[in-house]
Scaffold this active site. Structure first.
Site, PDB file in Angstrom:
ATOM      1  N   LEU A 120       0.818  -1.152   0.075  1.00 36.21           N
ATOM      2  CA  LEU A 120       0.096  -0.025   0.087  1.00 36.21           C
ATOM      3  C   LEU A 120       0.864   1.165  -0.132  1.00 36.21           C
ATOM      4  CD1 LEU A 120      -2.776  -0.831   2.610  1.00 36.21           C
ATOM      5  CD2 LEU A 120      -2.971  -0.648  -0.019  1.00 36.21           C
ATOM      6  N   ASP A 121       0.570   2.253  -0.727  1.00 37.44           N
ATOM      7  CA  ASP A 121       1.358   3.435  -0.883  1.00 37.44           C
ATOM      8  C   ASP A 121       1.448   4.115   0.695  1.00 37.44           C
ATOM      9  OD1 ASP A 121       1.387   3.276  -3.525  1.00 37.44           O
ATOM     10  OD2 ASP A 121      -0.412   4.486  -3.738  1.00 37.44           O
ATOM     11  N   THR A 122       2.547   4.845   0.896  1.00 38.23           N
ATOM     12  CA  THR A 122       2.457   5.443   2.185  1.00 38.23           C
ATOM     13  C   THR A 122       1.365   6.221   2.390  1.00 38.23           C
ATOM     14  OG1 THR A 122       4.925   5.221   1.983  1.00 38.23           O
ATOM     15  CG2 THR A 122       4.007   6.861   3.784  1.00 38.23           C
ATOM     16  N   ASP A 123       0.652   6.826   1.743  1.00 38.73           N
ATOM     17  CA  ASP A 123      -0.414   7.825   1.885  1.00 38.73           C
ATOM     18  C   ASP A 123      -1.754   7.130   1.877  1.00 38.73           C
ATOM     19  OD1 ASP A 123       1.264   9.861   1.955  1.00 38.73           O
ATOM     20  OD2 ASP A 123       0.992  10.667  -0.108  1.00 38.73           O
ATOM     21  N   THR A 124      -1.828   5.700   1.762  1.00 42.38           N
ATOM     22  CA  THR A 124      -2.968   5.024   1.563  1.00 42.38           C
ATOM     23  C   THR A 124      -3.038   4.135   2.795  1.00 42.38           C
ATOM     24  OG1 THR A 124      -2.794   4.802  -0.745  1.00 42.38           O
ATOM     25  CG2 THR A 124      -4.226   3.093   0.245  1.00 42.38           C
TER      26      THR A 124
END
Length: 256
Positions: A120-124
């Protein structure tokens, strides 16, 4: 029946391998051995696709596909299967040279050598599976098994229905065609819309790029489901083991 209980462990006198089916069911927590025999009598148990009617049936719990009322019973295994509700801002790695918060921080007290399945993306934020079962992880991440992932995206602006349909019709990104399985608007207020989207692809930042392509950039993104695994009451930063039903369904999805 008592005699069968006492003789059922390991290889029998005849050299048969495995353990008796009722013992395997009891070890899996399905029922007591007597209760398991009743399930067999009622023809509710199948092994490797065949309904079992004999109490003497032996199975290898590590490889036999056992079902009760059609529901897969996961094998007893040393493998570990966990789901983390990853917080926003946490890097999906098991170590980070820059010292940022990472997934390893949430499993540091586990004795197993775990790794995450996909990213998962860091922002997700949202669901991320971890395991020490390499083949399971490989298959679950492989697009050929088409395991669905569900996301809730807060996007900029109010999205018109015909624009939203472009996601299910499919669109071309810089690395190829992308298409959502399902999309629905959950809520919309002035200047932002909450949308649930399910797809079975796992390319880099694909959800964000798809919304960019229709002119509605993502402001916040959460993964709420992976196949049959739902976020439910799992709070942000919490970790739990997959239950038997979830694991059985995932094993079926990846043909293990």
């Amino acid at each position: 029946m008592t005699d069968e209980h006492d003789q059922g462990d390991g290889a029998g006198e005849s050299g048969e391998s495995g353990i008796r089916l009722q013992k395997a069911l009891a070890q899996a927590g399905i029922a007591s051995r007597r209760g398991s025999e009743i399930l067999i009598e009622q023809r509710r148990v199948e092994v490797d696709g065949q309904v079992v009617t004999e109490f003497g049936t032996r199975v290898d719990p590590a490889v036999s596909v056992i079902r009760v009322d059609g529901v897969r019973i996961p094998p007893i295994t040393a493998h570990v299967y966990l789901v983390l509700n990853k917080p926003r801002g946490v890097v999906t790695t098991m170590s980070d040279p820059q010292g940022r918060p990472c997934v390893a921080d949430y499993v540091h007290d586990r004795p197993e050598r775990l790794f995450h399945i996909g990213r998962l993306d860091t922002d997700t934020e949202g669901l991320l599976l971890l395991t020490n079962h390499g083949e399971f992880a490989h298959r679950l991440a492989h697009p050929s098994y088409e395991v669905s992932k569900t996301y809730v995206a807060e996007v900029e602006g109010n999205v018109k229905p015909q624009v939203l349909r472009r996601l299910t019709d499919g669109l071309t990104l810089d690395d190829g065609f992308a298409q959502a399985d399902t999309v629905r608007e959950m809520t919309s207020v002035k200047g932002r819309t909450l949308i649930q989207m399910t797809l079975h692809e796992g390319r880099n930042r694909i959800v964000r790029r798809m919304f960019d392509a229709i002119g509605h950039p993502v402001k916040r993104l959460t993964r709420t489901a992976i196949g049959p695994v739902r976020r439910g009451n799992l709070h942000t930063g919490e970790l739990r083991e997959l239950d038997a039903k979830e694991l059985g369904q995932l094993l079926d999805l990846v043909d293990l």
